[in-house]
Structure formats: C-alpha cells, structure tokens
Design a protein around this motif. Structure first.
Motif, PDB file in Angstrom:
ATOM      1  N   TYR B 229       0.880  -1.354  -0.091  1.00 49.42           N
ATOM      2  CA  TYR B 229       0.092  -0.072  -0.002  1.00 49.42           C
ATOM      3  C   TYR B 229       1.047   1.137   0.044  1.00 49.42           C
ATOM      4  CZ  TYR B 229      -3.312  -3.533   0.674  1.00 49.42           C
ATOM      5  OH  TYR B 229      -4.467  -4.411   0.644  1.00 49.42           O
ATOM      6  N   ALA B 230       2.131   1.173   0.563  1.00 52.68           N
ATOM      7  CA  ALA B 230       2.927   2.304   0.609  1.00 52.68           C
ATOM      8  C   ALA B 230       3.412   2.496  -0.824  1.00 52.68           C
ATOM      9  CB  ALA B 230       4.204   1.982   1.616  1.00 52.68           C
ATOM     10  N   ILE B 231       3.485   1.516  -1.447  1.00 47.29           N
ATOM     11  CA  ILE B 231       4.096   1.615  -2.927  1.00 47.29           C
ATOM     12  C   ILE B 231       2.869   2.263  -3.743  1.00 47.29           C
ATOM     13  CG2 ILE B 231       4.772   0.129  -4.933  1.00 47.29           C
ATOM     14  CD1 ILE B 231       6.085  -1.757  -3.121  1.00 47.29           C
ATOM     15  N   GLU B 232       1.755   1.677  -3.602  1.00 48.44           N
ATOM     16  CA  GLU B 232       0.766   2.209  -4.234  1.00 48.44           C
ATOM     17  C   GLU B 232       0.164   3.649  -4.151  1.00 48.44           C
ATOM     18  OE1 GLU B 232      -0.220   0.677  -7.193  1.00 48.44           O
ATOM     19  OE2 GLU B 232       1.239  -0.864  -6.465  1.00 48.44           O
ATOM     20  N   LEU B 233       0.462   3.786  -2.837  1.00 46.13           N
ATOM     21  CA  LEU B 233       0.149   5.399  -2.311  1.00 46.13           C
ATOM     22  C   LEU B 233       1.311   6.416  -3.250  1.00 46.13           C
ATOM     23  CD1 LEU B 233      -1.637   7.268  -0.569  1.00 46.13           C
ATOM     24  CD2 LEU B 233       0.449   7.004   1.034  1.00 46.13           C
ATOM     25  N   ILE B 234       2.451   5.748  -3.200  1.00 44.25           N
ATOM     26  CA  ILE B 234       3.482   6.577  -3.933  1.00 44.25           C
ATOM     27  C   ILE B 234       3.465   6.577  -5.368  1.00 44.25           C
ATOM     28  CG2 ILE B 234       5.799   6.744  -4.451  1.00 44.25           C
ATOM     29  CD1 ILE B 234       6.265   5.622  -1.525  1.00 44.25           C
ATOM     30  N   ARG B 235       2.996   5.479  -5.876  1.00 46.53           N
ATOM     31  CA  ARG B 235       2.913   5.319  -7.344  1.00 46.53           C
ATOM     32  C   ARG B 235       1.492   6.256  -7.772  1.00 46.53           C
ATOM     33  NH1 ARG B 235       4.139   1.166 -10.019  1.00 46.53           N
ATOM     34  NH2 ARG B 235       3.828  -0.304  -8.419  1.00 46.53           N
ATOM     35  N   PHE B 236       0.169   6.134  -7.201  1.00 43.05           N
ATOM     36  CA  PHE B 236      -0.693   7.090  -7.640  1.00 43.05           C
ATOM     37  C   PHE B 236      -0.241   8.504  -7.570  1.00 43.05           C
ATOM     38  CE2 PHE B 236      -4.493   4.364  -8.625  1.00 43.05           C
ATOM     39  CZ  PHE B 236      -4.087   3.153  -8.473  1.00 43.05           C
ATOM     40  N   ALA B 237       0.283   8.841  -6.416  1.00 46.55           N
ATOM     41  CA  ALA B 237       0.476  10.417  -5.930  1.00 46.55           C
ATOM     42  C   ALA B 237       1.536  10.792  -7.282  1.00 46.55           C
ATOM     43  CB  ALA B 237       1.064  10.375  -4.533  1.00 46.55           C
ATOM     44  N   LEU B 238       2.431  10.004  -7.589  1.00 49.36           N
ATOM     45  CA  LEU B 238       3.281  10.448  -8.462  1.00 49.36           C
ATOM     46  C   LEU B 238       2.776  10.701  -9.829  1.00 49.36           C
ATOM     47  CD1 LEU B 238       6.443  10.860  -8.747  1.00 49.36           C
ATOM     48  CD2 LEU B 238       6.552   8.410  -9.576  1.00 49.36           C
ATOM     49  N   TYR B 239       1.592  10.187  -9.972  1.00 48.13           N
ATOM     50  CA  TYR B 239       1.015  10.522 -11.340  1.00 48.13           C
ATOM     51  C   TYR B 239      -0.440  11.282 -11.074  1.00 48.13           C
ATOM     52  CZ  TYR B 239       4.312   7.466 -13.509  1.00 48.13           C
ATOM     53  OH  TYR B 239       5.585   7.472 -14.077  1.00 48.13           O
ATOM     54  N   LEU B 240      -0.372  12.035  -9.797  1.00 44.07           N
ATOM     55  CA  LEU B 240      -1.273  13.016  -9.372  1.00 44.07           C
ATOM     56  C   LEU B 240      -2.717  12.323  -9.474  1.00 44.07           C
ATOM     57  CD1 LEU B 240      -0.430  15.771 -12.130  1.00 44.07           C
ATOM     58  CD2 LEU B 240       0.207  15.800  -9.680  1.00 44.07           C
ATOM     59  N   GLU B 241      -2.711  11.303  -8.841  1.00 44.63           N
ATOM     60  CA  GLU B 241      -3.999  10.477  -8.462  1.00 44.63           C
ATOM     61  C   GLU B 241      -3.917  10.037  -6.823  1.00 44.63           C
ATOM     62  OE1 GLU B 241      -5.822   7.622 -10.787  1.00 44.63           O
ATOM     63  OE2 GLU B 241      -4.866   8.600 -12.600  1.00 44.63           O
ATOM     64  N   ILE B 242      -5.171   9.884  -6.147  1.00 45.64           N
ATOM     65  CA  ILE B 242      -5.137   9.357  -4.785  1.00 45.64           C
ATOM     66  C   ILE B 242      -5.729   7.919  -4.844  1.00 45.64           C
ATOM     67  CG2 ILE B 242      -5.977   9.773  -2.575  1.00 45.64           C
ATOM     68  CD1 ILE B 242      -6.034  12.626  -3.208  1.00 45.64           C
ATOM     69  N   ASN B 243      -5.036   7.224  -4.267  1.00 45.22           N
ATOM     70  CA  ASN B 243      -5.247   5.588  -4.065  1.00 45.22           C
ATOM     71  C   ASN B 243      -5.786   5.736  -2.909  1.00 45.22           C
ATOM     72  OD1 ASN B 243      -5.542   3.013  -3.251  1.00 45.22           O
ATOM     73  ND2 ASN B 243      -4.033   2.233  -4.906  1.00 45.22           N
ATOM     74  N   TRP B 244      -7.216   5.779  -2.648  1.00 47.46           N
ATOM     75  CA  TRP B 244      -7.782   5.864  -1.166  1.00 47.46           C
ATOM     76  C   TRP B 244      -7.648   4.781  -0.440  1.00 47.46           C
ATOM     77  CZ3 TRP B 244      -8.832  10.573   0.263  1.00 47.46           C
ATOM     78  CH2 TRP B 244      -9.198  11.625  -0.628  1.00 47.46           C
ATOM     79  N   THR B 245      -7.615   3.597  -0.935  1.00 49.58           N
ATOM     80  CA  THR B 245      -7.620   2.206  -0.184  1.00 49.58           C
ATOM     81  C   THR B 245      -5.925   2.481   0.490  1.00 49.58           C
ATOM     82  OG1 THR B 245      -8.741   1.208  -1.826  1.00 49.58           O
ATOM     83  CG2 THR B 245      -7.666  -0.214  -0.072  1.00 49.58           C
ATOM     84  N   ALA B 246      -5.230   2.548  -0.338  1.00 50.09           N
ATOM     85  CA  ALA B 246      -3.671   2.834  -0.011  1.00 50.09           C
ATOM     86  C   ALA B 246      -3.570   3.578   0.924  1.00 50.09           C
ATOM     87  CB  ALA B 246      -2.789   3.017  -1.205  1.00 50.09           C
ATOM     88  N   LEU B 247      -4.105   4.999   0.951  1.00 48.86           N
ATOM     89  CA  LEU B 247      -3.916   6.140   1.893  1.00 48.86           C
ATOM     90  C   LEU B 247      -4.551   5.640   3.329  1.00 48.86           C
ATOM     91  CD1 LEU B 247      -3.269   8.957   2.430  1.00 48.86           C
ATOM     92  CD2 LEU B 247      -5.642   9.618   1.741  1.00 48.86           C
ATOM     93  N   ALA B 248      -5.741   4.979   3.349  1.00 51.80           N
ATOM     94  CA  ALA B 248      -6.289   4.552   4.588  1.00 51.80           C
ATOM     95  C   ALA B 248      -5.588   3.436   4.911  1.00 51.80           C
ATOM     96  CB  ALA B 248      -7.598   4.167   4.149  1.00 51.80           C
ATOM     97  N   VAL B 249      -4.870   2.545   4.235  1.00 46.70           N
ATOM     98  CA  VAL B 249      -4.146   1.486   5.316  1.00 46.70           C
ATOM     99  C   VAL B 249      -2.796   2.164   5.716  1.00 46.70           C
ATOM    100  CG1 VAL B 249      -2.922  -0.646   4.513  1.00 46.70           C
ATOM    101  CG2 VAL B 249      -5.217  -0.467   3.612  1.00 46.70           C
ATOM    102  N   VAL B 250      -2.113   2.937   4.945  1.00 40.63           N
ATOM    103  CA  VAL B 250      -0.925   3.454   5.241  1.00 40.63           C
ATOM    104  C   VAL B 250      -1.107   4.438   6.458  1.00 40.63           C
ATOM    105  CG1 VAL B 250       1.028   4.791   4.467  1.00 40.63           C
ATOM    106  CG2 VAL B 250       0.233   3.311   3.103  1.00 40.63           C
TER     107      VAL B 250
END
Lengths: 264, 280
Positions: B229-250
């Motif tokens: 989830y840390a990776i996915e949070l970073i991946r989405f943020a880097l492409y200007l999106e928010i991965n809400w699940t990842a954000l919640a988990v992290v």
C-alpha cells in the motif's frame, strides 16, 4: 528484610532540607533475577555522595531508574521533591547525567554534540552556542570544539560529557562510573572538576564507582552490594559503624560479611 | 513540597518544543551528511535495480495498462515507485538498527533523558528519519529522470505527502522492531526476515494481477503486506492521483506502528523495561 535504615547525611547550611535525590524502597527484577532489593538512599543538596559497589551491585540498574529509562517496579525516586515517575519532565530538567557508556555521537563535532543536547532541553540559537562555548572552556576543551568526537581521547570525551551534562544547569548530577578506563591523570582531573562543581556551585552529585580511593572523608557514601544498600551516611560514620579504620576496611567488612551470610 | 520543588514545574513553551524537534532532525541530517558511504549506498541500491534488473525484466514482463498509468509503460517506469518505497524501507530499518546501536552506545539514552515527553521525542526521531529518507528518494528521482523516467512535473510535489506518510509508517515499524526484537540486531537478520519478504511479496516488482495469475497464495500475502500500500500510495501520487485504499491502509498502519513503538518505549509498560537496558 525491613527497609534499610538510611542515616541522612546532613546537608550544608543555607540550603533547604529537601534531598537533591531521594530513592525510597526501590526493588527491581529482570524476570526472576533481582537487581535491586528495597534500596533507599538520599543525596543531600550540595554534597558529593559516592555510590560504592562492585560490578553487578546494581548501580547501572539504579541509574536506569533514576534517569527513567524505565519505571520502578516498587518504590519511588524523587529529584528535589519531584517524583520521577509522575513528573518526569520536572525531575529530568533538574538532573544532569553522565552514563557509563560513551554517549557522544562520534560522527558529530564536539560543538554539534553540545548543541544537540541543548536542543533536547529546549535551549536553542545563540543561547545554546554561548552556553556550549562556556561549558567547553570550563573543561579546557574549547580548542577542540570543531573536531569530531571520534578524535578525542577517553578522558577528553568524559570531560565533554560532563560539560554537556551541565548545559541545562542541573542542580543534581549523577555519574555512573565516570572514571572507568581512564588513566590516572584524567581520573584525577575529572574528579577534581566535579568536586569543584559541588563546592562552588552547590550541585549535588551522586558518583558511582568501585574505586575506593575516589572517596574523601568529607563525602557521603552509600555501599551497594548485590542489589542491597549495606550502609549509608557520612563517610566517617560509615567507617565507624563498620568498625573499620578506613573506607577500604569498611567496604571489605560490609561486603565480605554479606557474602559470608549468603554462603550460609 | 519545598519552594525549590515548585520553581521548575513550568512546562516547556511551544518554541522550546520546536527547538527540540529541530535539534533531533538536525542531528539526523548531520549524521547522514557525515556518513557519506551511507548516502551513496542508499542511492546505489535502487539504481542497481533500475539499471540492471529492470533492463533484464523489460523483455520478459509486459505491463498492461493499469491505473494510474493511462498508457503502456516500460518496466522501469513501473518499478520506480517500488524502488522509491524500497529506499524508505531500507532507511526505516537502518535507522531502527541505529537506535539499537544508539541504545547500546548510549545516544538513545541521551535522547530519552530529555525532559520532553517521550512520545514527543520518539515522533521527533521518526520525523527525522523520514526527512532523511525523503531526501534519498528525491536524489534517486533525479537520476531516474536522467534515465528517462519522467513522471508529470507536478507529480514530484504531489508525491511528497505520500512519501512522508510511507516514511513514517516504515520508520515506525522499524522503531517497533528495534524495541521488540533483540535478534534483529544485525542487518542480515533484518534483510532476511523483514526487508526481503516485505519487498518481494509486494507490488514493487510486478503488478498484483500478474501475481494473482501465477499464485493466489502469494497474491493474498501481497494484499496483506502494508508495504504494497505504501508503494501504491506513492505510485498514484506520482501520477497525480490518490489511491484511497492505500491512503487509508498506510495512515492507519502509521498510527498503529507509532502507537506500538511509543508503548514499547514506555517506561512503565515497555518491552525494554521488562528485559533491561542491555549491557550491565
């Protein structure tokens, strides 16, 4: 065993009678191993008090409790009337600590080490720099301020550690075997410096050691052996009550006696 | 109580709290600057993965279009967020090891005798190690940019909060481990039992749908791994999106690990209280 009777060594006149450091009925175990059993002692304001004990006597555990690395399982520790467990902030502010292990950051310069410590006490900016400079001058280390701590000798590190412990102007200082591993000259210099602090600034000192020649007749002494306090009070009183001629004799009589009792 | 007992009962001011926090972060940064080999190895490690591993894998693995990417991406583009998180994972574990080392050397003791509340000191320490890890990640991104990995310009800014959060989570995990587990006192142990499993059983090297096809069990493990989830949070943020699940988990793992670490270092209930200070 009932509480060890602690004769309060008398405080010098001019100070109120609240002990600088008071340990009441402290017991501590690691699992089933008892490190301290019902330990009580008092360090009076403006006095140099020696905590005498061999390795394994429980000195380091006692220091961990005084500095609140962890809480006492039984009993309490007060610094100038502040219980360490309930008012850790107030107690730790009044306390200067020199641990047995080297605690300078070897990668940082001497000055950086002091500034870091000042920050940990909420002192920053010019004030931190001014105090650090003054503290280094006092231990004759000002010319080494820019050197990394790694380059210092053992005695020099100790002097810096003592300077650091005084940055926040504590009224009580505890030092855990500060002279271990040092040569005779460094030992004497450090001891002299700390005694000067007691005499001139009225700092109360608890000085843990197993070296009997560091005890002076005007000191107070606490003899700790296998986690128990065997004697406490002014040095002449401790010697007299042990029926010995000097501190060495008293220490042998006290600890030898205890060892013999255990053997029975 | 006597007069002397009352005099020093005033708490610290907000400014003094900030001085303390700044001091802790400043020291961590100084240590990092002084230990040049640590910085170089922190930078070289992900670059080795990027230059060698990704080059080899590029031919084997085709990455289909998955969010947040809106086109086919090269493997090195896919793997970059994983490597960014890896930098933080290593940094978190390394600073936790330095805490164990510090504790033995006594530096940690110096931190803990500060009169500031212990939770404040530990969070300060976490922020400090996170700040260092964020610097490392940006250094890596510069080299990656030269290598042709060019996320949207605003992505570099958008990823910052994600990096702070993931850095806090991994740092807190390291702190918890440093207080709890004595056997982890050498780096090989941490590599084998923490870093490798967390890194490989995650979405760092391959997208999870690919894992699912080959092994449902590993897929489940990857899904349970907070590092994913840390990776996915970073991946989405880097492409200007928010991965809400990842954000919640992290976010919740950060809170959980930090609370655990504070509890572990609590003088009354903590794990170090139970087993002693180490040393004599």
């Amino acid at each position: 065993m009932s509480a060890t009777i602690v004769q309060a060594a008398s405080a010098p006149s001019g100070l109120d009678a609240t002990p600088a450091l008071a340990v009441h009925g402290v017991s501590h175990s690691y699992g089933s191993r008892k490190a301290l059993v019902d330990v009580s002692l008092a360090v009076q304001q403006g006095r140099f008090t020696v905590l005498l004990g061999l390795n394994g006597a429980g000195k380091t555990t006692l220091f961990s409790l005084i500095t609140r690395l962890y809480d006492t399982q039984r009993g309490s520790v007060d610094v100038l009337g502040h219980p360490v467990a309930r008012q850790p902030g107030a107690a730790l502010r009044l306390l200067g600590v020199v641990f047995q292990a080297r605690t300078l950051d070897l990668d940082l310069s001497v000055m950086e080490n002091l500034l870091y410590h000042a920050a940990l006490h909420g002192i920053g900016g010019r004030e931190a720099r001014r105090r650090s400079q003054a503290a280094l001058e006092e231990v004759e280390m000002a010319d080494r301020a820019r050197d990394t701590a790694r380059k210092l000798s053992g005695g020099q590190m100790r002097r810096v550690e003592i300077a650091r412990a005084l940055l926040h102007r504590p009224r009580v200082m505890v030092l855990d075997e500060p002279t271990v591993g040092l040569d005779v000259a460094s030992r004497a210099a450090i001891l002299r410096h700390v005694r000067t602090l007691v005499r001139e600034r009225g700092v109360a000192v608890l000085w843990a050691t197993h070296l009997l020649d560091e005890v002076q007749p005007e000191d107070a002494a606490v003899v700790l052996h296998l986690g128990r306090v065997l004697a406490a009070g002014d040095v002449p009183d401790v010697i007299r009550s042990a029926g010995a001629a000097d501190m060495r004799g008293a220490f042998t009589a006290l600890t030898g006696g205890a060892a013999a009792r255990e053997a029975e | 109580m006597s007069a002397s007992a009352i005099r020093d009962e005033q708490g610290f001011t907000v400014a003094q709290h900030l001085i303390c926090l700044r001091g802790i972060v400043w020291r961590e940064a100084l240590r990092f600057v002084h230990q040049r080999e640590r910085f170089i190895s922190a930078l070289v490690r992900p670059l080795v993965w990027l230059f060698i591993f990704a080059a080899g894998f590029r031919q084997i693995l085709g990455v289909s279009i998955i969010p947040p990417y809106d086109t086919y991406v090269l493997y090195e583009v896919y793997v970059t967020p994983g490597l960014m998180a890896m930098i933080q994972l290593f940094n978190g574990m390394q600073s936790s090891l330095s805490m164990v080392y510090d504790r033995e050397m006594g530096n940690m003791r110096m931190l803990l005798v500060s009169p500031f509340p212990r939770w404040y000191l530990l969070i300060g320490k976490l922020l400090a190690s996170t700040a260092v890890s964020v610097l490392q990640v940006y250094a890596y991104l510069v080299v990656a940019w030269l290598w042709g990995i060019t996320p949207p310009p605003w992505g570099y800014l958008a990823v910052l909060p994600a990096l702070v959060l993931s850095g806090m989570m991994l740092g807190a995990l390291g702190m918890l481990l440093s207080s709890a587990i004595r056997q982890l006192e050498n780096f090989a142990g941490v590599m084998n039992f923490v870093i490798f499993p967390m890194f490989f059983a995650s979405s760092a090297l391959y997208p999870l749908w690919l894992v699912q096809q080959s092994s449902p069990v590993v897929y489940t493990i990857c899904r349970l791994n907070p590092f994913t989830y840390a990776i996915e949070l970073i991946r989405f943020a880097l492409y200007l999106e928010i991965n809400w699940t990842a954000l919640a988990v992290v976010a919740s793992m950060t809170v959980l690990f930090t609370a655990g670490a504070i509890l572990a270092y609590d003088p009354a209930r903590g794990l170090i209280a139970r087993r002693g200070a180490g040393g004599a």
